[in-house]
Design a protein around this motif. Structure first.
Motif, short mmCIF file in Angstrom:
data_model
loop_
_atom_site.label_atom_id
_atom_site.label_comp_id
_atom_site.label_asym_id
_atom_site.label_seq_id
_atom_site.Cartn_x
_atom_site.Cartn_y
_atom_site.Cartn_z
N ALA A 187 1.13 12.92 -8.82
CA ALA A 187 0.48 14.21 -8.58
C ALA A 187 1.52 15.34 -8.46
CB ALA A 187 -0.36 14.13 -7.31
N LEU A 188 2.62 15.07 -7.77
CA LEU A 188 3.66 16.08 -7.64
C LEU A 188 4.31 16.37 -8.98
CD1 LEU A 188 5.39 14.99 -4.30
CD2 LEU A 188 3.86 16.93 -4.67
N ARG A 211 3.79 1.57 -1.39
CA ARG A 211 4.31 1.75 -2.76
C ARG A 211 3.24 2.39 -3.64
NH1 ARG A 211 6.11 -3.79 -2.32
NH2 ARG A 211 8.31 -3.89 -1.71
N ARG A 212 2.01 1.92 -3.53
CA ARG A 212 0.95 2.50 -4.34
C ARG A 212 0.73 3.98 -4.01
NH1 ARG A 212 -3.66 -2.30 -3.87
NH2 ARG A 212 -2.54 -3.87 -5.12
N ALA A 213 0.69 4.28 -2.72
CA ALA A 213 0.50 5.68 -2.33
C ALA A 213 1.66 6.55 -2.81
CB ALA A 213 0.36 5.77 -0.80
N THR A 214 2.87 6.00 -2.76
CA THR A 214 4.04 6.76 -3.22
C THR A 214 3.96 7.05 -4.71
OG1 THR A 214 5.38 5.76 -1.47
CG2 THR A 214 6.55 6.80 -3.31
N GLU A 254 0.82 -1.21 0.00
CA GLU A 254 0.00 0.00 0.00
C GLU A 254 0.86 1.26 0.00
OE1 GLU A 254 -3.19 0.13 -0.41
OE2 GLU A 254 -3.33 -2.05 -0.50
N TRP A 279 1.20 7.26 -6.61
CA TRP A 279 0.17 8.26 -6.89
C TRP A 279 0.59 9.64 -6.42
CZ3 TRP A 279 -3.38 7.53 -10.30
CH2 TRP A 279 -3.86 6.26 -10.54
N LEU A 280 1.25 9.72 -5.25
CA LEU A 280 1.72 11.00 -4.76
C LEU A 280 2.80 11.57 -5.68
CD1 LEU A 280 1.76 13.19 -2.59
CD2 LEU A 280 3.44 11.81 -1.33
N GLY A 281 3.71 10.71 -6.13
CA GLY A 281 4.74 11.17 -7.05
C GLY A 281 4.17 11.65 -8.36
#
Length: 361
Positions: free
Chosen positions: A38-39, A29-32, A27, A34-36
């Motif tokens: 978006a950034l 890794r997935r959040a990272t 989880e 998506w956050l990357g």
């Protein structure tokens, strides 16, 4: 009556701070990702202008590197000396262009603007008289055209901003051209070891393709500029030198540049009379056909063949997103993406990589 269930001992389960748990790591890794993403999108939007300047510097460095390699075929000296000669020639050419445009034909620029404005007003008046436009609609249309051009050039800004942007592109290009392998190794260092060979293969192929593509653009610019000037002078069309210079510069932009130069050429030609206008139309179609059927196909066979509709779509998108710099760099960026995707597909299919000198089909 059923007996109550015995109290089961409480089992501690991994929480969000327990990174050794496989589920938490997945989880995270997935959040990272998506956050990357978006950034990255936010960074591209916020830093659009600096990014375009960097890309422009890289494209200019490819031009310098290509000139250095070409000079090495006839002048067997060290690369640093050849690069210095190419830089001096490039700076001298830019200085001469600004001097020639500013002193010899600078006075014609205002006359060109007045002629084009008058011709547009005549065309809009004729369209209104024929019922193609409502009365006085041409004034609103002219304002809309001026507003569109203003939005297109807003990325560069004032004349001072344009000069500053050009100087930054030149400086970045010179730094990269002086020691290109330093930057290649710097980017490759951030990749896993197993992917670095692929990266070097792709960058070599992209560099070879861009060198030929930009060399072809320069050949087309010189051809269109010189032939336009010569033929317009023969036909007695006013401001032939200015039109030749603008045609040569606009030839760097496929599709859009040819249309813009053609509109200017025909407008100035008809300002001098019907014969000069018809001659300007003939010159435009003659030069564009020779360039389109002889020069461009030969160059395309040696580089990457880009569909005209795809190039036009990329120009529209890049121009809307990044302004005039995006419009100028749409063609090299599109060629880079196409070559990179083709090389990646060959590698995944187990095919040998394309040699740097081999044309992409």
């Amino acid at each position: 009556m059923a007996e109550p269930a015995p109290d089961l001992p409480y089992v501690e389960r991994p929480g969000p701070a327990e990174f050794r748990d496989p589920v938490t790591r997945t989880e995270l890794r997935r959040a990272t990702v998506w956050l990357g993403l978006a950034l990255l999108i936010a960074g591209v939007i916020t830093l659009a202008q600096p990014l375009m300047l960097i890309v422009g510097g890289m494209v200019f460095s490819v031009l310098l590197d290509g000139g250095t390699r070409l000079l090495g075929r006839i002048l067997p000296v060290r690369r640093g000396i050849r690069l210095s000669l190419v830089i001096l020639f490039a700076v001298a050419f830019l200085a001469w262009t600004f001097w020639f445009a500013g002193t010899t034909i600078g006075a014609q620029a205002e006359a060109l603007r007045a002629v084009v404005t008058a011709q547009i007003e005549r065309l809009m008046g004729w369209a209104s008289g024929m019922g193609l436009l409502p009365k006085d609609e041409h004034f609103d249309l002219g304002a809309q055209v001026a507003g569109s051009l203003g939005r297109l050039t807003s990325a560069v800004g004032t004349a001072l901003g344009a000069v500053t942007s050009g100087l930054l592109i030149i400086v970045i290009g010179i730094f990269i051209a002086v020691e290109p392998h330093l930057y290649d190794r710097g980017v490759a260092w951030m990749l896993p070891l197993r992917h670095r060979d692929r990266f070097y293969i792709i960058t070599n192929r992209v560099g070879a393709t861009l060198r030929r593509l930009l060399f072809g653009r320069l050949v087309g610019m010189v051809f269109e500029g010189v032939f336009t000037f010569a033929m317009l002078s023969i036909g007695g069309v006013p401001m032939a030198a200015l039109l030749g210079l603008l045609t040569g510069l606009l030839a760097f932009l496929p599709n859009i540049g040819a249309i813009a130069s053609g509109v200017l050429m025909v407008a100035v030609g008809f300002s001098a009379g019907p014969n000069a206008g018809l001659w300007a139309i003939f010159v435009y179609f003659f030069v564009q056909n020779v360039d389109g059927y002889l020069v461009v196909p030969y160059i395309a066979r040696r580089t990457v063949d880009l569909a005209p509709a795809l190039v036009l779509a990329a120009q529209l998108i890049m121009g809307a997103l990044f302004g005039i710099l995006g419009l100028l760099l749409a063609d090299p960026v599109l060629a880079t993406l196409k070559v990179s995707l083709q090389e990646l597909s060959r590698m995944r299919a187990g095919e040998p990589p394309t040699e740097p000198g081999e044309p992409i089909e």
